[in-house]
Design a protein around this motif. Structure first.
Motif, PDB file in Angstrom:
ATOM      1  N   LEU A 126       0.720  -1.283   0.109  1.00 53.90           N
ATOM      2  CA  LEU A 126      -0.125   0.091   0.092  1.00 53.90           C
ATOM      3  C   LEU A 126       0.875   1.363  -0.079  1.00 53.90           C
ATOM      4  CD1 LEU A 126      -2.933  -1.015   2.495  1.00 53.90           C
ATOM      5  CD2 LEU A 126      -3.009  -1.041   0.011  1.00 53.90           C
ATOM      6  N   PRO A 127       0.230   2.380  -0.508  1.00 54.85           N
ATOM      7  CA  PRO A 127       1.202   3.686  -0.360  1.00 54.85           C
ATOM      8  C   PRO A 127       1.251   3.854   1.045  1.00 54.85           C
ATOM      9  CG  PRO A 127      -0.962   3.820  -1.771  1.00 54.85           C
ATOM     10  CD  PRO A 127      -1.029   2.474  -1.546  1.00 54.85           C
TER      11      PRO A 127
ATOM     12  N   ASP B 195      12.751  -2.519  -7.732  1.00 55.28           N
ATOM     13  CA  ASP B 195      13.578  -2.690  -8.994  1.00 55.28           C
ATOM     14  C   ASP B 195      14.570  -1.479  -9.045  1.00 55.28           C
ATOM     15  OD1 ASP B 195      12.525  -5.018  -9.779  1.00 55.28           O
ATOM     16  OD2 ASP B 195      11.153  -4.058 -11.276  1.00 55.28           O
ATOM     17  N   ALA B 196      14.037  -0.412  -8.418  1.00 56.63           N
ATOM     18  CA  ALA B 196      14.822   0.920  -8.675  1.00 56.63           C
ATOM     19  C   ALA B 196      16.146   1.105  -7.590  1.00 56.63           C
ATOM     20  CB  ALA B 196      14.135   2.375  -8.261  1.00 56.63           C
TER      21      ALA B 196
ATOM     22  N   PHE C 113       1.958  -2.497  -8.126  1.00 54.21           N
ATOM     23  CA  PHE C 113       2.980  -2.133  -9.042  1.00 54.21           C
ATOM     24  C   PHE C 113       3.910  -1.199  -8.822  1.00 54.21           C
ATOM     25  CE2 PHE C 113      -0.798  -2.905 -12.302  1.00 54.21           C
ATOM     26  CZ  PHE C 113      -0.156  -4.041 -12.643  1.00 54.21           C
ATOM     27  N   GLY C 114       3.494  -0.172  -7.679  1.00 50.91           N
ATOM     28  CA  GLY C 114       4.113   0.811  -7.031  1.00 50.91           C
ATOM     29  C   GLY C 114       5.278   0.144  -6.145  1.00 50.91           C
ATOM     30  N   LEU C 115       5.036  -0.942  -5.458  1.00 53.21           N
ATOM     31  CA  LEU C 115       6.123  -1.512  -4.821  1.00 53.21           C
ATOM     32  C   LEU C 115       7.036  -2.160  -5.824  1.00 53.21           C
ATOM     33  CD1 LEU C 115       7.428  -2.651  -2.248  1.00 53.21           C
ATOM     34  CD2 LEU C 115       5.892  -4.794  -2.512  1.00 53.21           C
TER      35      LEU C 115
ATOM     36  N   GLY D 172       2.427  -9.884  -7.779  1.00 53.11           N
ATOM     37  CA  GLY D 172       1.912  -9.900  -8.998  1.00 53.11           C
ATOM     38  C   GLY D 172       1.989 -10.794  -9.893  1.00 53.11           C
ATOM     39  N   GLU D 173       0.916 -11.173 -10.685  1.00 56.50           N
ATOM     40  CA  GLU D 173       1.037 -12.334 -11.788  1.00 56.50           C
ATOM     41  C   GLU D 173       0.707 -11.770 -13.318  1.00 56.50           C
ATOM     42  OE1 GLU D 173      -0.574 -16.157 -10.541  1.00 56.50           O
ATOM     43  OE2 GLU D 173      -1.366 -15.294  -8.895  1.00 56.50           O
TER      44      GLU D 173
END
Length: 285
Positions: A134-135, A188-189, A181-183, A157-158
């Motif tokens: 969550l944000p 990755d960053a 998606f945000g996580l 995610g899948e």
């Protein structure tokens, strides 16, 4: 060809019956990770018993922000001393109404409660009811994981095509995956290790038996792109402590009985699935 998969049991610490089921399944080699609710009273008392089998499994933190009592004061999120329902937490997160400092302080307390008993930081971080996605919460989780090289974080995610092909709790699975998606971008960053593929979401009230769902979950790993696979499960033995704190009781028993049985062992053999720890997964994605 064998396909390595981390099979992770959530909710260690929630109740003695959950703890016992998880330990038995680790000892049998059926699960290879477990997520600890370190704010629950049955964590500290039963950590030593988990240590006896922990050489065969990753032990991580199941960051909890719903339904339980927090480890410290949270006047914005838990003004009455109890954490909110998932629906209320999500609403606050997406209204940007969570107090970031308060969330970080509680995460620190839950990590400290884990480390004080376990003697080292968690091998990974995920979230009870996937709240780590969550944000506001996800930023605290990413910062915590970045502090310990090698600590991984669960992605939920899948690929949409895989979810549609499996035909198990499709709306719920897509929602949980979409929340992440945000996580994923943040992981990755900052080059934080994480699984590439995920499975295990279903409707706990479904009439379809768990034994019929598991082949479909695992088949997705066989047919998907090679990478780091993780599946969550929720085994447990019903007891009064569990009934007092959670509505998910009989589905836990069903999962436990299937996962410990000969049919699951035969399924792993038939599909070429090898339960492993995260360190044994391929690094390609």
């Amino acid at each position: 060809m064998t396909v390595p998969v981390v099979i992770c049991a959530d909710d260690y610490g929630l109740a003695p019956g959950v703890n016992l089921a998880i330990r038995e399944l680790i000892a049998l080699g059926r699960i290879t990770a477990t997520s600890v609710m370190s704010l629950c009273p049955h964590w500290e008392a039963e950590a030593a018993a988990l240590r006896a089998v922990a050489g065969h499994a990753d032990v991580g933190l199941h960051f909890t922000l719903t339904d339980q009592r927090p480890l410290g004061p949270m006047p914005h999120l838990a003004p009455d001393g109890r954490l909110p329902s998932l629906g209320r937490l999500m609403a606050m997160a997406y209204r940007q109404a969570l107090d970031a400092a308060e969330i970080r302080a509680e995460l620190t307390r839950q990590i400290d409660a884990f480390t004080a008993v376990w003697g080292r930081p968690p091998a990974y971080i995920d979230g009870h009811q996937h709240v780590h996605q969550l944000p506001t919460v996800r930023d605290a989780v990413v910062d915590a994981a970045a502090a310990w090289p090698g600590t991984y974080v669960r992605r939920c995610g899948e690929p949409i095509a895989a979810v549609l092909a499996r035909r198990v709790a499709v709306p719920k699975t897509l929602l949980i995956g979409g929340l992440g998606f945000g996580l994923s971008r943040r992981l990755d960053a900052r080059s934080i290790p994480a699984n590439d593929r995920f499975a295990g979401v279903y409707d706990f009230a479904t009439a379809e038996p768990f034994a019929a769902l598991m082949p479909r979950f695992l088949a997705g790993f066989r047919h998907g792109k090679a990478g780091r696979n993780l599946m969550m499960v929720h085994p447990g033995l019903p007891d009064e402590a569990l009934r007092r704190v959670d509505s998910l009781v009989e589905p836990r028993r069903a999962e436990y009985e299937y996962l410990k049985g000969a049919d699951f062992a035969a399924l792993l053999e038939r599909q070429g699935i090898r339960p492993v720890r995260f360190q044994d997964l391929p690094s390609i994605s």
